[in-house]
Design a protein around this motif. Structure first.
Motif, PDB file in Angstrom:
ATOM      1  N   ARG A  46       0.560  -9.876 -14.840  1.00 44.95           N
ATOM      2  CA  ARG A  46       0.215 -10.586 -13.608  1.00 44.95           C
ATOM      3  C   ARG A  46      -0.214  -9.628 -12.510  1.00 44.95           C
ATOM      4  NH1 ARG A  46       4.208 -11.614  -9.183  1.00 44.95           N
ATOM      5  NH2 ARG A  46       3.012  -9.796  -8.492  1.00 44.95           N
ATOM      6  N   THR A  47       0.537  -8.531 -12.367  1.00 39.65           N
ATOM      7  CA  THR A  47       0.221  -7.566 -11.322  1.00 39.65           C
ATOM      8  C   THR A  47      -1.098  -6.856 -11.596  1.00 39.65           C
ATOM      9  OG1 THR A  47       2.592  -7.213 -11.043  1.00 39.65           O
ATOM     10  CG2 THR A  47       1.144  -5.669  -9.946  1.00 39.65           C
ATOM     11  N   MET A  48      -1.383  -6.576 -12.859  1.00 36.99           N
ATOM     12  CA  MET A  48      -2.645  -5.945 -13.204  1.00 36.99           C
ATOM     13  C   MET A  48      -3.829  -6.837 -12.820  1.00 36.99           C
ATOM     14  SD  MET A  48      -4.080  -4.698 -16.941  1.00 36.99           S
ATOM     15  CE  MET A  48      -2.711  -3.550 -17.203  1.00 36.99           C
ATOM     16  N   LEU A  49      -3.710  -8.122 -13.129  1.00 33.32           N
ATOM     17  CA  LEU A  49      -4.782  -9.045 -12.759  1.00 33.32           C
ATOM     18  C   LEU A  49      -4.869  -9.213 -11.248  1.00 33.32           C
ATOM     19  CD1 LEU A  49      -7.024 -10.801 -13.831  1.00 33.32           C
ATOM     20  CD2 LEU A  49      -5.376 -12.658 -14.155  1.00 33.32           C
ATOM     21  N   SER A  50      -3.716  -9.233 -10.573  1.00 32.37           N
ATOM     22  CA  SER A  50      -3.707  -9.313  -9.101  1.00 32.37           C
ATOM     23  C   SER A  50      -4.443  -8.125  -8.492  1.00 32.37           C
ATOM     24  CB  SER A  50      -2.266  -9.332  -8.580  1.00 32.37           C
ATOM     25  OG  SER A  50      -1.612 -10.524  -8.920  1.00 32.37           O
ATOM     26  N   ALA A  51      -4.244  -6.926  -9.067  1.00 22.48           N
ATOM     27  CA  ALA A  51      -4.925  -5.740  -8.572  1.00 22.48           C
ATOM     28  C   ALA A  51      -6.438  -5.876  -8.732  1.00 22.48           C
ATOM     29  CB  ALA A  51      -4.431  -4.495  -9.310  1.00 22.48           C
ATOM     30  N   GLY A  52      -6.875  -6.450  -9.863  1.00 26.10           N
ATOM     31  CA  GLY A  52      -8.305  -6.660 -10.070  1.00 26.10           C
ATOM     32  C   GLY A  52      -8.888  -7.631  -9.064  1.00 26.10           C
ATOM     33  N   ILE A  53      -8.197  -8.751  -8.834  1.00 17.54           N
ATOM     34  CA  ILE A  53      -8.668  -9.743  -7.856  1.00 17.54           C
ATOM     35  C   ILE A  53      -8.669  -9.144  -6.456  1.00 17.54           C
ATOM     36  CG2 ILE A  53      -8.150 -11.969  -6.787  1.00 17.54           C
ATOM     37  CD1 ILE A  53      -6.877 -12.782  -9.486  1.00 17.54           C
ATOM     38  N   GLY A  54      -7.576  -8.450  -6.121  1.00 15.94           N
ATOM     39  CA  GLY A  54      -7.496  -7.832  -4.798  1.00 15.94           C
ATOM     40  C   GLY A  54      -8.558  -6.771  -4.602  1.00 15.94           C
ATOM     41  N   GLY A  55      -8.881  -6.016  -5.670  1.00 11.84           N
ATOM     42  CA  GLY A  55      -9.905  -4.982  -5.567  1.00 11.84           C
ATOM     43  C   GLY A  55     -11.271  -5.557  -5.270  1.00 11.84           C
ATOM     44  N   ILE A  56     -11.605  -6.692  -5.891  1.00 12.54           N
ATOM     45  CA  ILE A  56     -12.888  -7.353  -5.634  1.00 12.54           C
ATOM     46  C   ILE A  56     -12.968  -7.812  -4.181  1.00 12.54           C
ATOM     47  CG2 ILE A  56     -14.292  -9.368  -6.200  1.00 12.54           C
ATOM     48  CD1 ILE A  56     -13.196  -9.141  -9.075  1.00 12.54           C
ATOM     49  N   ALA A  57     -11.882  -8.456  -3.716  1.00 17.49           N
ATOM     50  CA  ALA A  57     -11.865  -8.923  -2.325  1.00 17.49           C
ATOM     51  C   ALA A  57     -11.928  -7.765  -1.343  1.00 17.49           C
ATOM     52  CB  ALA A  57     -10.601  -9.755  -2.081  1.00 17.49           C
ATOM     53  N   TRP A  58     -11.254  -6.675  -1.671  1.00 16.69           N
ATOM     54  CA  TRP A  58     -11.230  -5.496  -0.799  1.00 16.69           C
ATOM     55  C   TRP A  58     -12.611  -4.871  -0.684  1.00 16.69           C
ATOM     56  CZ3 TRP A  58     -11.008  -0.072  -2.519  1.00 16.69           C
ATOM     57  CH2 TRP A  58     -10.732   0.818  -1.486  1.00 16.69           C
ATOM     58  N   ARG A 183      -5.494  -2.906   6.892  1.00 14.32           N
ATOM     59  CA  ARG A 183      -5.929  -4.290   6.936  1.00 14.32           C
ATOM     60  C   ARG A 183      -5.313  -5.092   5.794  1.00 14.32           C
ATOM     61  NH1 ARG A 183     -12.292  -3.937   7.118  1.00 14.32           N
ATOM     62  NH2 ARG A 183     -11.814  -2.402   5.493  1.00 14.32           N
ATOM     63  N   PRO A 184      -5.222  -6.432   5.952  1.00 14.49           N
ATOM     64  CA  PRO A 184      -4.616  -7.268   4.911  1.00 14.49           C
ATOM     65  C   PRO A 184      -5.250  -7.108   3.535  1.00 14.49           C
ATOM     66  CG  PRO A 184      -4.817  -8.523   6.935  1.00 14.49           C
ATOM     67  CD  PRO A 184      -5.516  -7.212   7.173  1.00 14.49           C
ATOM     68  N   GLY A 185      -6.595  -7.024   3.482  1.00 10.25           N
ATOM     69  CA  GLY A 185      -7.265  -6.877   2.195  1.00 10.25           C
ATOM     70  C   GLY A 185      -6.881  -5.592   1.483  1.00 10.25           C
ATOM     71  N   GLU A 186      -6.768  -4.508   2.240  1.00 10.57           N
ATOM     72  CA  GLU A 186      -6.361  -3.223   1.658  1.00 10.57           C
ATOM     73  C   GLU A 186      -4.935  -3.299   1.133  1.00 10.57           C
ATOM     74  OE1 GLU A 186      -5.032   1.024   3.466  1.00 10.57           O
ATOM     75  OE2 GLU A 186      -7.010   0.316   4.099  1.00 10.57           O
ATOM     76  N   VAL A 190      -4.102  -2.522  -2.732  1.00 14.90           N
ATOM     77  CA  VAL A 190      -3.415  -1.268  -3.031  1.00 14.90           C
ATOM     78  C   VAL A 190      -1.977  -1.522  -3.474  1.00 14.90           C
ATOM     79  CG1 VAL A 190      -2.721   0.977  -2.127  1.00 14.90           C
ATOM     80  CG2 VAL A 190      -4.900  -0.017  -1.440  1.00 14.90           C
ATOM     81  N   GLN A 191      -1.315  -2.509  -2.852  1.00 17.44           N
ATOM     82  CA  GLN A 191       0.054  -2.829  -3.247  1.00 17.44           C
ATOM     83  C   GLN A 191       0.128  -3.204  -4.723  1.00 17.44           C
ATOM     84  OE1 GLN A 191       2.834  -3.744  -0.880  1.00 17.44           O
ATOM     85  NE2 GLN A 191       4.189  -4.596  -2.403  1.00 17.44           N
ATOM     86  N   SER A 192      -0.752  -4.115  -5.157  1.00 17.51           N
ATOM     87  CA  SER A 192      -0.755  -4.541  -6.558  1.00 17.51           C
ATOM     88  C   SER A 192      -1.122  -3.382  -7.480  1.00 17.51           C
ATOM     89  CB  SER A 192      -1.727  -5.705  -6.753  1.00 17.51           C
ATOM     90  OG  SER A 192      -1.308  -6.844  -6.037  1.00 17.51           O
TER      91      SER A 192
END
Length: 297
Positions: A46-58, A183-186, A190-192
């Protein structure tokens, strides 16, 4: 001429509450996945996929490298989050959702004290009274649920959740400092990413490819976790940690409903009474004066 901008604390409170709501729904998905494939694999994928989604948004928001201060806070919070999440979801698989959330309510109370001690934030009488009232609601819930048969692993699960809650109190304070440096996106990305890297250290021994029926749950949980991190990061950038910590109490309602609807967990009358006390305390504690909105890094 420049004009000072002001933000009603109710706005930050509402955004934080929405973030908690999304996180509570994610908890239900995580409990289901933990029961199906264990806490490590549920959290790792789950966290790996969250990092991918967050990276795209970032990247879509402009990206950019973190500052040195932000990077240090990302690392600290990532390490805390990894340990906190493993303990919480391991415990969540062994006790009803409503009880797990009730036990975790020591975190906001500890955060109030830590916010005053570390961040030098004012802890007003209204917030203290609201927290004590909410604690009375939690005590009512635990008194009723103590008579329920929870199985031989319930005590170990409860201890794991209490340990996770102590880490979460520290996490709330770091989140406040982090939200002022990035910023929130970062933060969401980065957290994930850091939690994924920490968990990946054990991948050669523990990682297993999830069964195909679990993938849609992993995807939904990842989206919920990323959206929740974004909302909470924004809220903590615009409000005091001790004040916003009271939004954690709203998660009990979600847990009681989701636990009953998905896992067939019974909700006792004392649970409903306690939840009513908690929500009333949160709403009362949210009535505060306007806070100045300061620019964040």
């Amino acid at each position: 001429m420049t004009h000072s901008r002001h933000l009603s604390p109710a706005v930050a409170f509402a955004v934080a509450a929405a973030g908690i709501g999304l996180f509570s729904i994610m908890d239900a998905f995580m409990k289901s996945m933990t029961l199906a494939m264990g806490v490590y694999n549920a959290l790792f994928w789950r966290t790996m996929l969250s990092a991918g989604i967050g990276g795209i948004a970032w990247r879509a928001g402009g990206g950019g490298l973190p500052t040195r201060r932000a990077a240090r806070l990302h690392l600290i919070r990532g390490a805390i989050t990894a340990a906190m999440a493993l303990l919480f979801f391991w415990g969540l698989a062994r006790v009803p959702m409503a009880q797990a959330i009730a036990l975790s309510y020591i975190a906001p109370l500890l955060a109030l004290l830590l916010g005053a001690l570390v961040l030098k934030e004012r802890v007003g009488a209204r917030v203290i009274a609201a927290s004590l009232a909410a604690l009375a609601g939690v005590a009512t819930i635990l008194a009723g649920q103590s008579r329920m048969a929870l199985g031989p692993e319930a005590f170990a699960g409860a201890l794991a959740i209490l340990a996770s809650a102590m880490l979460y109190a520290v996490n709330l304070i770091v989140a406040r400092l982090q939200s002022q440096a990035a910023r929130p996106g970062e933060i969401a990305f980065v957290q994930s990413a850091i939690v994924t890297l920490i968990l990946a250290c054990a991948a050669p021994w523990l990682a297993q490819f999830p069964p195909s029926p679990q993938w849609w749950k992993i995807a939904v949980a990842a989206c919920l976790a990323t959206a929740s991190l974004f909302l909470l990061a924004w809220a903590y950038a615009h409000g005091e940690a001790g004040y916003l910590a009271t939004t954690e109490y709203t998660s009990f309602v979600y847990a009681a409903v989701l636990g009953w609807a998905i896992f067939g967990e019974r909700v006792a009358i004392t649970t409903l009474v306690g939840a009513g006390v908690i929500i009333a305390a949160c709403l009362w504690g949210a009535r505060r004066a306007t806070l100045p909105l300061e620019a964040t890094a």
